[in-house]
Design a protein around this motif. Structure first.
Motif, PDB file in Angstrom:
ATOM      1  N   ARG A   1     -11.865 -10.861 -23.925  1.00  0.00           N
ATOM      2  CA  ARG A   1     -12.554 -12.090 -24.320  1.00  0.00           C
ATOM      3  C   ARG A   1     -13.687 -12.412 -23.359  1.00  0.00           C
ATOM      4  O   ARG A   1     -13.447 -12.688 -22.174  1.00  0.00           O
ATOM      5  CB  ARG A   1     -11.567 -13.243 -24.349  1.00  0.00           C
ATOM      6  CG  ARG A   1     -10.739 -13.330 -25.640  1.00  0.00           C
ATOM      7  CD  ARG A   1      -9.660 -14.375 -25.533  1.00  0.00           C
ATOM      8  NE  ARG A   1     -10.102 -15.572 -24.818  1.00  0.00           N
ATOM      9  CZ  ARG A   1      -9.293 -16.437 -24.229  1.00  0.00           C
ATOM     10  NH1 ARG A   1      -7.994 -16.248 -24.280  1.00  0.00           N
ATOM     11  NH2 ARG A   1      -9.782 -17.485 -23.615  1.00  0.00           N
TER      12      ARG A   1
ATOM     13  N   ASP B   1      -8.087 -10.971 -27.227  1.00  0.00           N
ATOM     14  CA  ASP B   1      -7.732 -11.428 -28.568  1.00  0.00           C
ATOM     15  C   ASP B   1      -7.750 -10.208 -29.487  1.00  0.00           C
ATOM     16  O   ASP B   1      -7.741  -9.077 -29.008  1.00  0.00           O
ATOM     17  CB  ASP B   1      -8.690 -12.543 -29.030  1.00  0.00           C
ATOM     18  CG  ASP B   1     -10.139 -12.077 -29.067  1.00  0.00           C
ATOM     19  OD1 ASP B   1     -10.377 -10.851 -29.100  1.00  0.00           O
ATOM     20  OD2 ASP B   1     -11.037 -12.942 -29.071  1.00  0.00           O
ATOM     21  N   ALA B   2      -7.817 -10.442 -30.793  1.00  0.00           N
ATOM     22  CA  ALA B   2      -7.706  -9.323 -31.734  1.00  0.00           C
ATOM     23  C   ALA B   2      -8.890  -8.359 -31.643  1.00  0.00           C
ATOM     24  O   ALA B   2      -8.822  -7.244 -32.149  1.00  0.00           O
ATOM     25  CB  ALA B   2      -7.591  -9.858 -33.164  1.00  0.00           C
ATOM     26  N   HIS B   3      -9.970  -8.778 -30.995  1.00  0.00           N
ATOM     27  CA  HIS B   3     -11.129  -7.898 -30.840  1.00  0.00           C
ATOM     28  C   HIS B   3     -11.242  -7.282 -29.454  1.00  0.00           C
ATOM     29  O   HIS B   3     -12.194  -6.576 -29.153  1.00  0.00           O
ATOM     30  CB  HIS B   3     -12.426  -8.652 -31.157  1.00  0.00           C
ATOM     31  CG  HIS B   3     -12.542  -9.004 -32.609  1.00  0.00           C
ATOM     32  ND1 HIS B   3     -13.504  -9.852 -33.103  1.00  0.00           N
ATOM     33  CD2 HIS B   3     -11.811  -8.621 -33.686  1.00  0.00           C
ATOM     34  CE1 HIS B   3     -13.345  -9.981 -34.418  1.00  0.00           C
ATOM     35  NE2 HIS B   3     -12.325  -9.252 -34.784  1.00  0.00           N
TER      36      HIS B   3
ATOM     37  N   ARG C   1     -18.403  -7.507 -30.344  1.00  0.00           N
ATOM     38  CA  ARG C   1     -17.755  -7.835 -29.070  1.00  0.00           C
ATOM     39  C   ARG C   1     -18.363  -7.018 -27.920  1.00  0.00           C
ATOM     40  O   ARG C   1     -18.580  -7.528 -26.828  1.00  0.00           O
ATOM     41  CB  ARG C   1     -16.243  -7.598 -29.189  1.00  0.00           C
ATOM     42  CG  ARG C   1     -15.435  -7.881 -27.945  1.00  0.00           C
ATOM     43  CD  ARG C   1     -15.558  -9.327 -27.466  1.00  0.00           C
ATOM     44  NE  ARG C   1     -15.144 -10.315 -28.422  1.00  0.00           N
ATOM     45  CZ  ARG C   1     -13.901 -10.799 -28.552  1.00  0.00           C
ATOM     46  NH1 ARG C   1     -12.938 -10.366 -27.766  1.00  0.00           N
ATOM     47  NH2 ARG C   1     -13.619 -11.712 -29.457  1.00  0.00           N
TER      48      ARG C   1
END
Lengths: 462, 462
Positions: B227, B222-224, B257
């Motif tokens: 996952r 995802d954007a970070h 994260r």
């Protein structure tokens, strides 16, 4: 607001905002600031630390962008859902349990790995390296994955002239040592391939093949080397052999036996020979026996060699000569790789070969080893009940005793301070017939030989 | 006696007996003399060729010892049971069917592999190399299999200071490039290990793992970044990630994260993270994000890096930092290997790091890339419907279009002579949301950038 233990250094060495970031980061990481906890407001922090508003703003923005902190509109800054990595203490001394590599034994180096570098042309090597760096800036960029063309061209010519290898430069792959290249080579055969290895044989190849999950069969030898009937019966489709100077038995495979192995390879659709031309540079008999690869018109022989023994162990440069069918597999597999050898050292080696410097060096080195071997064989032969075997080439030979077992040979030598390896250390299923130890002399110093021989005489004569 | 077509050269260049051997060897190999056939008697041969008896005797003895010929007492010399290796002719042009490596495309180099070496300190490098060769002869001998102590010591200090890596020099293994080391790393995990890879991701790592017969799962981001829930669900126990500047997405994984990934690793008995600190040397944002390895107090992170990008692709020097548990596995496995990197170049690199030459070089290089990136981003951002993404660090970024598909972006650019790769080339199961191409700028020349941007404007604006 919780107590801040932070002191900012205003000496300009490190920006204020970075010091702030580092402080909060460490507090969060170690769990002194917990997930969900609120950070001081920007206004409070400015007042408390006496720093500018922009310093605090940059610090908080950085912490947000790095994920340590989240900003809630109209509320403030909170520690992210960050679980401090609260490590259980390592068991005491855990860091010290890592075993150090075994130190080399003191005393004379009788290992088969020893190499004499006293004649190495240091200044020529350094000069050629400098020339390559200064004259050819493009050598810093990515090179050909098989090795640069000048090196492969001169190596090809050298192998043709000195070893009777028949190949084109396109068939050569250079790499950082035999271990790396043998790993690469194994991958060119299907995963269920059975590899046949000479027994006794070269343990590093055995280890590489098995570490890649491939099946291995150990093949018995007779006085001429690898037995074709045993190879046929083993079910192996790839046979690894050292015909020039079998490791460790030291015998040279005669031409008719080589011919039989090539016939074996030709009799199946996917049968291959790996010819490791180990120590072929040094022959003390009538003439060097040309490589088996040169007899193979069908292209079923992979020829492998290295400069580790003839030049220096730390010059990481070995090569494969691949038959066309395997070359195509290699090129299909190696899409992402490029050569593991420094292009500067590739350029030096190409010039070394091309200028004849290497061939001259090899002649001088060969004369040195020949003298050392003759001296050693002469003195050792005088010991009662001892026979020398496999000394026609390479940098080691076998010492056989009619009277003492291997264990006796080793323990008596060790008692005199001479560390040797027994032949059984190289055996997998084979059983050495008589007490036999392996004597490497590449790493010995000439001046140590009389004393070494005297120690062995004391050890073994009574 | 059959007709001998042999002519001996008496110019002294090659001993007579060797010429005789070579003649008979060739006759036997090619099948002109067949197994069982009798050779001329020594007397006949002497008379026919006008050479001495001893020449013929040496030649025949050599042929016998090499296995081409057998001597029958009271009878004479006969060709061995030697089957000439009668090769069927190769199909015409077979030698030419080997595909050559794809040549680099002409035009600007927008690949992610390009590196600028214009600032490389050539003379300092050559000088340090020469000093190593001349001052330290022992560098020709076998070195430490993990790399020499001076290099590991300075590298350890450098990684601590610049990347926040916490390690001891004993944990470092240097090797000839990331491809070699990743092959080695994969072997430290059991054969049934499932590897989780970021998707889109680094194809070379994927290829290495699969070529070793290991199982791979492709993990969505995802954007970070990677996952954690997808990692948990995948069943993978080793996760490979590029948190500093995700390849190819260009995003930097935030600290929370990273913390989640470390929690994942801590939750199982044999779970590991491989942190590839790809392109971390070049950050254009506020401050470099320290390595995830430095947050990991449990020792579940393998940190890997290379000088290929920051120094030069042809300097083959990369490293692993192994947690103690994996270090012990490595040391148990690597019994026969030794380092794949030239010890001379190891010595040069140690001095480069120790003297601060490398850090200064990195600052100058980083400034160069920062300027180039800024120029490129500024011009490209002016093209309608184009967004730049992931340009905070490293040597590449993404170009996204709201209007054009990836295929349209690529074909229009190609029509203007600009070869780019689409994001989908890096995807395994992931599907890029919008038309996206990858722009590498390490290999561009500053003077080519205005023309390149102009071509892309023409390609994409209408």
């Amino acid at each position: 607001m919780r107590q801040l233990t932070l002191e900012l250094a205003a000496d300009g060495k490190r920006p204020m905002y970075e010091q702030l970031c580092a402080y909060f980061t460490e507090e969060i990481r170690t769990g002194r600031l917990l997930a969900g906890e609120k950070l001081p407001s920007k206004r409070e922090l400015c007042a408390h630390l006496g720093v500018s508003r922009s310093t605090v703003e940059t610090a908080y923005a950085t912490l947000v962008s790095e994920g340590y902190v989240r900003a809630r509109p109209q509320s403030g800054y909170y520690v992210s859902d960050f679980v401090p990595y609260d490590a259980p203490a390592l068991p005491p001394g855990a860091a010290e349990t890592v075993p150090e590599p075994t130190p080399a034994p003191a005393g004379p180096d009788c290992s088969t790995a020893g190499v004499d570098v006293s004649l190495f042309p240091y200044t020529a090597w350094a000069r050629l390296y400098r020339e390559a760096v200064v004259s050819t800036p493009t050598l810093l960029q990515r090179g050909d994955r098989q090795g640069d063309a000048p090196l492969r061209g001169t190596l090809c010519a050298f192998l043709r002239e000195y070893r009777g290898v028949r190949c084109r430069p396109e068939q050569i792959v250079v790499g950082a040592g035999m271990e790396y290249l043998s790993g690469l080579l194994v991958q060119l055969f299907p995963p269920d391939t059975v590899f046949g290895l000479e027994d006794p044989g070269y343990a590093a190849m055995d280890a590489t093949i098995r570490s890649m999950g491939r099946t291995v069969r150990y093949l018995p030898m007779d006085a001429h080397g690898l037995r074709p009937d045993a190879l046929e019966a083993s079910g192996a489709t790839v046979a690894y052999t050292t015909p020039s100077h079998q490791f460790p038995m030291g015998l040279t495979m005669p031409a008719d036996r080589r011919s039989r192995l090539l016939q074996w390879a030709a009799a199946g659709p996917d049968r291959w020979l790996i010819e490791d031309d180990y120590d072929s540079e040094f022959r003390y008999g009538a003439r060097p026996v040309p490589a088996m690869q040169g007899m193979d018109a069908l292209g079923r022989t992979v020829y492998v060699g290295t400069f580790s023994r003839s030049l220096a162990p730390s010059i990481r440069l070995a090569w494969l000569v691949l038959p066309d069918a395997l070359l195509r597999r290699y090129q299909a597999l190696s899409g992402h790789s490029y050569s593991t050898v420094s292009r500067y050292e590739q350029a030096v080696m190409a010039r070394f070969l091309d200028s004849g410097t290497y061939a001259r060096y090899l002649r001088r080195l060969s004369a040195l080893y020949r003298r050392r071997r003759a001296q050693l064989v002469r003195i050792l032969s005088e010991i009662g009940g001892i026979r020398i075997q496999g000394s026609d080439g390479g940098l080691h030979f076998l010492i056989r005793s009619e009277r003492l077992s291997e264990a006796e040979l080793l323990s008596r030598a060790a008692a005199e301070g001479v560390v040797l390896r027994g032949l059984s250390a190289y055996c997998r299923e084979a059983v050495p017939g008589s007490g036999t130890v392996v004597m490497g002399y590449g790493g010995l110093r000439d001046e140590d030989i009389p004393a070494l021989a005297e120690r062995l005489r004391r050890a073994w004569e009574n």
